[in-house]
Design an enzyme around this catalytic site. Structure first.
Site, mmCIF file in Angstrom:
data_model
loop_
_atom_site.group_PDB
_atom_site.id
_atom_site.type_symbol
_atom_site.label_atom_id
_atom_site.label_comp_id
_atom_site.label_asym_id
_atom_site.label_seq_id
_atom_site.Cartn_x
_atom_site.Cartn_y
_atom_site.Cartn_z
ATOM 1 N N LYS A 84 0.804 -1.225 0.000
ATOM 2 C CA LYS A 84 0.000 0.000 0.000
ATOM 3 C C LYS A 84 0.839 1.278 0.000
ATOM 4 O O LYS A 84 0.495 2.241 -0.676
ATOM 5 C CB LYS A 84 -0.952 0.001 1.196
ATOM 6 C CG LYS A 84 -2.072 -1.029 1.065
ATOM 7 C CD LYS A 84 -3.036 -0.905 2.227
ATOM 8 C CE LYS A 84 -4.144 -1.931 2.105
ATOM 9 N NZ LYS A 84 -5.172 -1.761 3.136
ATOM 10 N N ASP A 120 -9.910 2.811 2.085
ATOM 11 C CA ASP A 120 -10.004 2.204 3.427
ATOM 12 C C ASP A 120 -10.672 3.154 4.431
ATOM 13 O O ASP A 120 -11.542 2.745 5.204
ATOM 14 C CB ASP A 120 -8.608 1.837 3.950
ATOM 15 C CG ASP A 120 -8.095 0.529 3.350
ATOM 16 O OD1 ASP A 120 -8.910 -0.320 2.949
ATOM 17 O OD2 ASP A 120 -6.856 0.364 3.292
HETATM 18 P P1 NAP Z 1 0.421 -2.980 9.778
HETATM 19 O O1 NAP Z 1 0.631 -1.814 8.894
HETATM 20 O O2 NAP Z 1 1.436 -4.065 9.856
HETATM 21 O O3 NAP Z 1 0.207 -2.387 11.278
HETATM 22 C C1 NAP Z 1 0.092 -3.216 12.382
HETATM 23 C C2 NAP Z 1 -0.301 -2.403 13.617
HETATM 24 O O4 NAP Z 1 -0.515 -3.338 14.683
HETATM 25 C C3 NAP Z 1 0.775 -1.425 14.095
HETATM 26 O O5 NAP Z 1 0.162 -0.299 14.686
HETATM 27 C C4 NAP Z 1 1.501 -2.268 15.151
HETATM 28 O O6 NAP Z 1 2.165 -1.488 16.150
HETATM 29 C C5 NAP Z 1 0.355 -2.994 15.767
HETATM 30 N N1 NAP Z 1 0.756 -4.216 16.445
HETATM 31 C C6 NAP Z 1 1.254 -5.341 15.864
HETATM 32 N N2 NAP Z 1 1.491 -6.274 16.806
HETATM 33 C C7 NAP Z 1 1.118 -5.728 18.000
HETATM 34 C C8 NAP Z 1 1.129 -6.193 19.345
HETATM 35 N N3 NAP Z 1 1.545 -7.427 19.651
HETATM 36 N N4 NAP Z 1 0.659 -5.373 20.314
HETATM 37 C C9 NAP Z 1 0.213 -4.128 20.014
HETATM 38 N N5 NAP Z 1 0.199 -3.625 18.742
HETATM 39 C C10 NAP Z 1 0.645 -4.428 17.774
HETATM 40 O O7 NAP Z 1 -0.956 -3.694 9.454
HETATM 41 P P2 NAP Z 1 -2.293 -3.056 8.807
HETATM 42 O O8 NAP Z 1 -2.320 -3.286 7.368
HETATM 43 O O9 NAP Z 1 -2.480 -1.680 9.347
HETATM 44 O O10 NAP Z 1 -3.372 -4.048 9.436
HETATM 45 C C11 NAP Z 1 -3.752 -3.917 10.791
HETATM 46 C C12 NAP Z 1 -5.083 -4.609 11.021
HETATM 47 O O11 NAP Z 1 -6.085 -4.010 10.221
HETATM 48 C C13 NAP Z 1 -5.049 -6.086 10.646
HETATM 49 O O12 NAP Z 1 -5.702 -6.806 11.645
HETATM 50 C C14 NAP Z 1 -5.854 -6.146 9.346
HETATM 51 O O13 NAP Z 1 -6.558 -7.377 9.236
HETATM 52 C C15 NAP Z 1 -6.816 -5.015 9.548
HETATM 53 N N6 NAP Z 1 -7.344 -4.456 8.276
HETATM 54 C C16 NAP Z 1 -8.659 -4.617 8.008
HETATM 55 C C17 NAP Z 1 -9.201 -4.095 6.849
HETATM 56 C C18 NAP Z 1 -10.669 -4.295 6.572
HETATM 57 O O14 NAP Z 1 -11.122 -3.962 5.473
HETATM 58 N N7 NAP Z 1 -11.425 -4.773 7.513
HETATM 59 C C19 NAP Z 1 -8.396 -3.371 5.940
HETATM 60 C C20 NAP Z 1 -7.035 -3.228 6.253
HETATM 61 C C21 NAP Z 1 -6.541 -3.776 7.413
HETATM 62 P P3 NAP Z 1 3.700 -0.996 15.936
HETATM 63 O O15 NAP Z 1 3.596 0.293 15.165
HETATM 64 O O16 NAP Z 1 4.201 -0.811 17.307
HETATM 65 O O17 NAP Z 1 4.412 -2.075 15.172
#
Ligand code: NAP
Length: 304
Positions: A84, A120
């Protein structure tokens, strides 16, 4: 139609329309994506001949894959992890919203040009409106996971909607602070809120969160915590209360420990399927410049 295609498949794409695949999702991993079933339901409902497929595309393959869809007469593409942010510098144009979000989830092929958008944040906005019958602008929001792509898209949307209050929480606190500094101009105007700031980044600390949640309407999980069975609860159950709305961007599993806690506390709750649905409908509308058949798309998703 195969379950998943690769860059090699694109390189050898049949110029004759053996397949009508002219849409898809690029990701790594991509096998879990529900977008093909949702988008193909929409295409079938409207009698369109194009089809939508999954493409397993690694980080170093994104540029050649984008070049190929430009030449292969594709309508567009969705992008998911890890593409992205990387796509921003690879496209011919990027709309304002995607630029502000720092990420592209939808590419439109316009003649020879690839143009990037991000649906999004707006998809999330619709999910809250339809799920809880409220508008984001009227809410005090606490966002867990303000450091990731989804968290950033949601935070930017909250800022653009000028929601009542936004509290950013992230495991890596520095990222939440940086995002708060970036969004501060949107929250400069005062609102009658009592003893709390309109925009704040706060550390992930139970006592701090307890205080903040007393001044919150909507709690969002935009972290990946809750996707694995072994994941610990995101928040202690004692922090959840009946006045809260709890939205988990995760949709698999459909009921994360956070949502189970919300239900036990008597709070309203919803999972990320509605965000998936609405961001997909908005992508469809960008590609075809017509209203997406949202009921058909919803019916193709595993709502219980
Ligand atoms: P990403 O860019 O990898 O970001 C992950 C986030 O989770 C970061 O803020 C990270 O914190 C945090 N994190 C990871 N492990 C953690 C832990 N053990 N404890 C606390 N925080 C933690 O991923 P993303 O693309 O944003 O996706 C995040 C979520 O959104 C996923 O669950 C995904 O399925 C969901 N999502 C849903 C949709 C939908 O349409 N429903 C669309 C997009 C994403 P740090 O910054 O500290 O690493």
């Amino acid at each position: 139609m195969k379950d998943t295609y690769t860059l090699d498949d694109l390189k050898n794409w049949d110029a004759k329309p053996k397949s009508q695949i002219r849409l898809g999702i690029f990701g790594d991993p991509v096998a879990h994506s529900l977008s093909p079933q949702m988008q193909n339901a929409a295409l079938e409902k409207l009698g369109l001949k194009e089809r939508y497929a999954r493409f397993q595309i690694g980080p170093e393959e994104l540029q050649p894959a984008l070049e190929l869809i430009r030449r292969l007469n594709f309508v567009g593409i969705n992008l998911t992890l890890p593409h992205k942010a990387a796509a921003l510098s690879l496209l011919d144009g990027v709309d304002d919203g995607a630029r502000k979000t720092g990420a592209v989830n939808t590419v439109l092929v316009e003649g020879e040009k690839l143009v990037g958008f991000n649906t999004d944040g707006a998809g999330f906005l619709h999910a809250i409106r339809t799920g809880f019958s409220v508008d984001l602008r009227d809410l005090r929001v606490l966002l867990l996971g303000a450091g990731g792509g989804a968290g950033r898209a949601i935070a930017v949307q909250c800022a653009l909607e000028n929601c009542e209050r936004l509290v950013l929480v992230n495991r890596t606190f520095e990222k939440a602070k940086e995002l708060a500094a970036e969004l501060a101009p949107h929250f400069a105007a005062s609102r009658v809120l009592g003893p709390v700031a309109r925009l704040q980044a706060v550390p992930w600390d139970e006592a701090v969160l307890r205080f903040q949640l007393a001044n919150t309407d909507l709690v969002i999980n935009a972290t990946s915590v809750g996707m694995q069975r072994s994941d610990p609860p995101l928040l202690p159950a004692s922090l959840l209360a009946p006045h809260l709305m709890v939205y988990d961007t995760i949709y698999h599993p459909s009921r994360t420990p956070l949502l189970a806690g919300a239900e036990a506390a008597g709070a309203k709750f919803a999972n990320g399927l509605t965000m998936l649905l609405h961001q997909g409908a908005l992508s469809f509308e960008l590609w075809f410049d017509r209203k997406a058949p949202i009921d058909a798309m919803r019916a193709a998703l595993p709502f219980t």
